[in-house]
Design a protein around this motif. Sequence first.
Motif, PDB file in Angstrom:
ATOM      1  N   THR A  42       0.921  -1.616  -0.053  1.00 55.01           N
ATOM      2  CA  THR A  42      -0.013  -0.340   0.078  1.00 55.01           C
ATOM      3  C   THR A  42       1.097   1.315   0.232  1.00 55.01           C
ATOM      4  O   THR A  42       1.994   1.177   0.533  1.00 55.01           O
ATOM      5  CB  THR A  42      -0.498   0.496   1.305  1.00 55.01           C
ATOM      6  N   TRP A  43      -0.140   2.581  -0.446  1.00 55.68           N
ATOM      7  CA  TRP A  43       1.025   4.175  -0.383  1.00 55.68           C
ATOM      8  C   TRP A  43       0.894   4.865   0.870  1.00 55.68           C
ATOM      9  O   TRP A  43       0.852   5.169   1.485  1.00 55.68           O
ATOM     10  CB  TRP A  43       0.811   4.687  -1.607  1.00 55.68           C
ATOM     11  N   GLU A  44       0.084   3.454   1.432  1.00 58.43           N
ATOM     12  CA  GLU A  44      -1.332   4.617   2.445  1.00 58.43           C
ATOM     13  C   GLU A  44      -0.518   4.811   3.368  1.00 58.43           C
ATOM     14  O   GLU A  44       0.392   4.194   3.875  1.00 58.43           O
ATOM     15  CB  GLU A  44      -2.183   4.217   2.851  1.00 58.43           C
ATOM     16  N   GLY A  45       0.248   6.235   4.110  1.00 62.46           N
ATOM     17  CA  GLY A  45       0.490   6.076   5.360  1.00 62.46           C
ATOM     18  C   GLY A  45       2.208   6.716   5.305  1.00 62.46           C
ATOM     19  O   GLY A  45       2.939   7.017   6.245  1.00 62.46           O
ATOM     20  N   ALA A  46       2.435   6.084   3.670  1.00 69.88           N
ATOM     21  CA  ALA A  46       4.058   6.547   3.721  1.00 69.88           C
ATOM     22  C   ALA A  46       4.406   8.157   3.704  1.00 69.88           C
ATOM     23  O   ALA A  46       3.780   8.759   3.705  1.00 69.88           O
ATOM     24  CB  ALA A  46       4.640   5.751   1.753  1.00 69.88           C
ATOM     25  N   TYR A  47       5.656   8.000   4.501  1.00 60.62           N
ATOM     26  CA  TYR A  47       6.300   9.200   4.808  1.00 60.62           C
ATOM     27  C   TYR A  47       8.063   9.157   4.001  1.00 60.62           C
ATOM     28  O   TYR A  47       8.634   8.125   3.956  1.00 60.62           O
ATOM     29  CB  TYR A  47       7.105   9.452   6.396  1.00 60.62           C
ATOM     30  N   VAL A  48       7.819   9.619   2.698  1.00 53.70           N
ATOM     31  CA  VAL A  48       8.595   9.899   1.618  1.00 53.70           C
ATOM     32  C   VAL A  48       9.833  10.798   1.609  1.00 53.70           C
ATOM     33  O   VAL A  48       9.494  11.855   1.740  1.00 53.70           O
ATOM     34  CB  VAL A  48       7.853  10.023   0.309  1.00 53.70           C
ATOM     35  N   LYS A 104      25.620  16.919   2.565  1.00 49.64           N
ATOM     36  CA  LYS A 104      26.576  18.122   3.567  1.00 49.64           C
ATOM     37  C   LYS A 104      25.273  17.734   4.594  1.00 49.64           C
ATOM     38  O   LYS A 104      25.979  17.779   6.003  1.00 49.64           O
ATOM     39  CB  LYS A 104      27.006  18.730   3.402  1.00 49.64           C
ATOM     40  N   ARG A 105      24.109  17.980   4.416  1.00 49.71           N
ATOM     41  CA  ARG A 105      23.299  18.416   6.147  1.00 49.71           C
ATOM     42  C   ARG A 105      22.057  17.522   5.446  1.00 49.71           C
ATOM     43  O   ARG A 105      21.452  17.217   4.843  1.00 49.71           O
ATOM     44  CB  ARG A 105      22.659  19.278   6.095  1.00 49.71           C
ATOM     45  N   LEU A 106      21.159  17.294   6.825  1.00 47.21           N
ATOM     46  CA  LEU A 106      20.435  16.057   6.376  1.00 47.21           C
ATOM     47  C   LEU A 106      18.774  17.699   6.329  1.00 47.21           C
ATOM     48  O   LEU A 106      18.655  18.339   7.170  1.00 47.21           O
ATOM     49  CB  LEU A 106      19.955  15.316   8.125  1.00 47.21           C
ATOM     50  N   PRO A 107      17.702  16.146   6.021  1.00 45.12           N
ATOM     51  CA  PRO A 107      16.740  17.071   5.932  1.00 45.12           C
ATOM     52  C   PRO A 107      16.299  17.751   7.886  1.00 45.12           C
ATOM     53  O   PRO A 107      16.994  17.239   8.351  1.00 45.12           O
ATOM     54  CB  PRO A 107      15.622  16.577   5.104  1.00 45.12           C
ATOM     55  N   PRO A 108      14.961  18.203   7.910  1.00 44.79           N
ATOM     56  CA  PRO A 108      13.952  18.315   8.963  1.00 44.79           C
ATOM     57  C   PRO A 108      13.491  17.125   9.271  1.00 44.79           C
ATOM     58  O   PRO A 108      13.619  16.451   8.962  1.00 44.79           O
ATOM     59  CB  PRO A 108      12.998  19.357   8.385  1.00 44.79           C
ATOM     60  N   ILE A 109      13.587  16.736  10.400  1.00 46.71           N
ATOM     61  CA  ILE A 109      12.802  15.312  10.495  1.00 46.71           C
ATOM     62  C   ILE A 109      11.910  15.669  10.850  1.00 46.71           C
ATOM     63  O   ILE A 109      10.496  17.100  11.514  1.00 46.71           O
ATOM     64  CB  ILE A 109      13.325  15.277  13.048  1.00 46.71           C
ATOM     65  N   PRO A 110      11.436  14.946   9.972  1.00 42.44           N
ATOM     66  CA  PRO A 110       9.574  14.202   9.721  1.00 42.44           C
ATOM     67  C   PRO A 110       8.887  13.780  11.092  1.00 42.44           C
ATOM     68  O   PRO A 110       9.506  14.117  12.260  1.00 42.44           O
ATOM     69  CB  PRO A 110       9.544  13.263   8.866  1.00 42.44           C
ATOM     70  N   ASP A 111       7.709  14.475  11.432  1.00 38.36           N
ATOM     71  CA  ASP A 111       6.871  13.544  12.437  1.00 38.36           C
ATOM     72  C   ASP A 111       6.908  12.164  12.712  1.00 38.36           C
ATOM     73  O   ASP A 111       6.405  11.927  13.749  1.00 38.36           O
ATOM     74  CB  ASP A 111       5.421  14.481  12.343  1.00 38.36           C
ATOM     75  N   SER A 112       7.136  11.398  11.457  1.00 38.10           N
ATOM     76  CA  SER A 112       7.210  10.081  11.807  1.00 38.10           C
ATOM     77  C   SER A 112       8.814   9.333  10.618  1.00 38.10           C
ATOM     78  O   SER A 112       8.805  10.374   9.874  1.00 38.10           O
ATOM     79  CB  SER A 112       5.789   9.710  10.086  1.00 38.10           C
ATOM     80  N   PRO A 113       9.796   8.436  10.890  1.00 39.58           N
ATOM     81  CA  PRO A 113       9.913   8.022   9.992  1.00 39.58           C
ATOM     82  C   PRO A 113      10.116   8.326   8.603  1.00 39.58           C
ATOM     83  O   PRO A 113       9.169   7.297   8.409  1.00 39.58           O
ATOM     84  CB  PRO A 113      10.786   6.704  10.884  1.00 39.58           C
ATOM     85  N   PHE A 114      10.961   8.001   8.368  1.00 36.52           N
ATOM     86  CA  PHE A 114      10.861   7.702   6.574  1.00 36.52           C
ATOM     87  C   PHE A 114      10.689   6.331   5.817  1.00 36.52           C
ATOM     88  O   PHE A 114      11.192   6.062   6.367  1.00 36.52           O
ATOM     89  CB  PHE A 114      11.643   8.614   6.030  1.00 36.52           C
ATOM     90  N   ASP A 115       9.721   5.418   5.603  1.00 33.48           N
ATOM     91  CA  ASP A 115       9.739   4.209   5.201  1.00 33.48           C
ATOM     92  C   ASP A 115       9.866   4.101   3.577  1.00 33.48           C
ATOM     93  O   ASP A 115       9.865   3.328   3.362  1.00 33.48           O
ATOM     94  CB  ASP A 115       8.486   3.632   5.768  1.00 33.48           C
ATOM     95  N   LEU A 116      10.122   4.959   3.035  1.00 32.17           N
ATOM     96  CA  LEU A 116      10.234   5.179   1.442  1.00 32.17           C
ATOM     97  C   LEU A 116      11.259   6.362   0.839  1.00 32.17           C
ATOM     98  O   LEU A 116      11.067   7.389   1.068  1.00 32.17           O
ATOM     99  CB  LEU A 116       9.328   5.034   0.696  1.00 32.17           C
ATOM    100  N   GLU A 139      21.611   7.251  12.019  1.00 31.07           N
ATOM    101  CA  GLU A 139      21.703   7.799  12.847  1.00 31.07           C
ATOM    102  C   GLU A 139      21.061   8.404  13.025  1.00 31.07           C
ATOM    103  O   GLU A 139      21.316   8.847  14.533  1.00 31.07           O
ATOM    104  CB  GLU A 139      23.442   7.862  12.764  1.00 31.07           C
ATOM    105  N   ALA A 140      20.200   8.990  12.682  1.00 30.07           N
ATOM    106  CA  ALA A 140      19.130  10.465  13.728  1.00 30.07           C
ATOM    107  C   ALA A 140      17.905   9.752  13.986  1.00 30.07           C
ATOM    108  O   ALA A 140      17.167  10.508  13.992  1.00 30.07           O
ATOM    109  CB  ALA A 140      19.397  11.681  12.475  1.00 30.07           C
ATOM    110  N   GLY A 141      17.241   8.248  13.145  1.00 24.39           N
ATOM    111  CA  GLY A 141      15.896   8.381  13.945  1.00 24.39           C
ATOM    112  C   GLY A 141      15.300   8.554  12.526  1.00 24.39           C
ATOM    113  O   GLY A 141      14.452   8.104  13.420  1.00 24.39           O
ATOM    114  N   MET A 142      16.208   8.841  11.683  1.00 29.18           N
ATOM    115  CA  MET A 142      14.742   9.140  10.635  1.00 29.18           C
ATOM    116  C   MET A 142      14.322   8.327   9.389  1.00 29.18           C
ATOM    117  O   MET A 142      13.282   8.772   8.382  1.00 29.18           O
ATOM    118  CB  MET A 142      15.602  10.127  10.161  1.00 29.18           C
TER     119      MET A 142
END
Length: 191
Positions: A42-48, A104-116, A139-142
Motif C-alpha cells: 500500500t501507499w497509505e501512510g507512507a512518509y517519503v 552535507k546536511r540532513l533534511p528537517p526531522i519529519p513527524d514520523s520516520p521515512f519509510d520510503l 543514526e538520526a532516527g529518521m
Amino acid sequence: MRIIAGEFRGRPLRAPKGRTTRPTVDRVRESLMSTIMSARGTWEGAYVLDAFAGSGALGMEALSRGAEYACFCERDREALGCLAVNTVMAEPQRTRIARVDIEKRLPPIPDSPFDLVFFDPPYAYGVEVVAGVLKRLDEAGMLADDVLISYEHDASVDCSDAPEFVALQLHHLTRKKYGDTALDLFRKELA
C-alpha cells in the motif's frame, strides 16, 4: 512529463532546463512505482524522502498514489523553483521542500520516520555518497525499521552487494535495467 497515476494523474510536472537534473522517464517511474507497491502492499501512510529531488517527480508520484507526506531535498536554484510549482497540487501539510545539500546536511526531522526513500543523484555520485547519507539518516532516527530505498543510477554500476550497503544491513530486493539506467530496491533488515 506528467503524473502517471492516482489523485494527480495527468497533471504536468515542470522540469529544470539543462543537464543538471535528469528526470526519471515515465516508463521507468511507472515500473518503479509498481515494484514499490508490490514490496509495500500500500501507499497509505507512507512518509517519503525524495533526496536529490530535481523536479520532485518521484515524491509527487508517491503522494498522488496515497503517500501521507513527502520531503523534497534539493540544492539547485532552478530545480527548487520547479519543486515549488510542482508541489502546489498537494496540500501544504503533505509536502516540505528542503533547500539542502543532502550529502552535507540532513533534511528537517519529519513527524514520523521515512519509510520510503528515493535516491536519484547525479550519476557521478558513487554508492559511497548514497550510503553515507543513509547512514546519517539512520543514526538520526529518521528511517523506519523496514524502510524501502530506491536507488537510480548508471546501469554499469552493480550495487546489489555493495559493501557500503551490506554494512548498513540493507537487503537487496530487485534490480531493473532500462538502457543505461538501473533501479535497485533495498529494504533495511530488521535487527
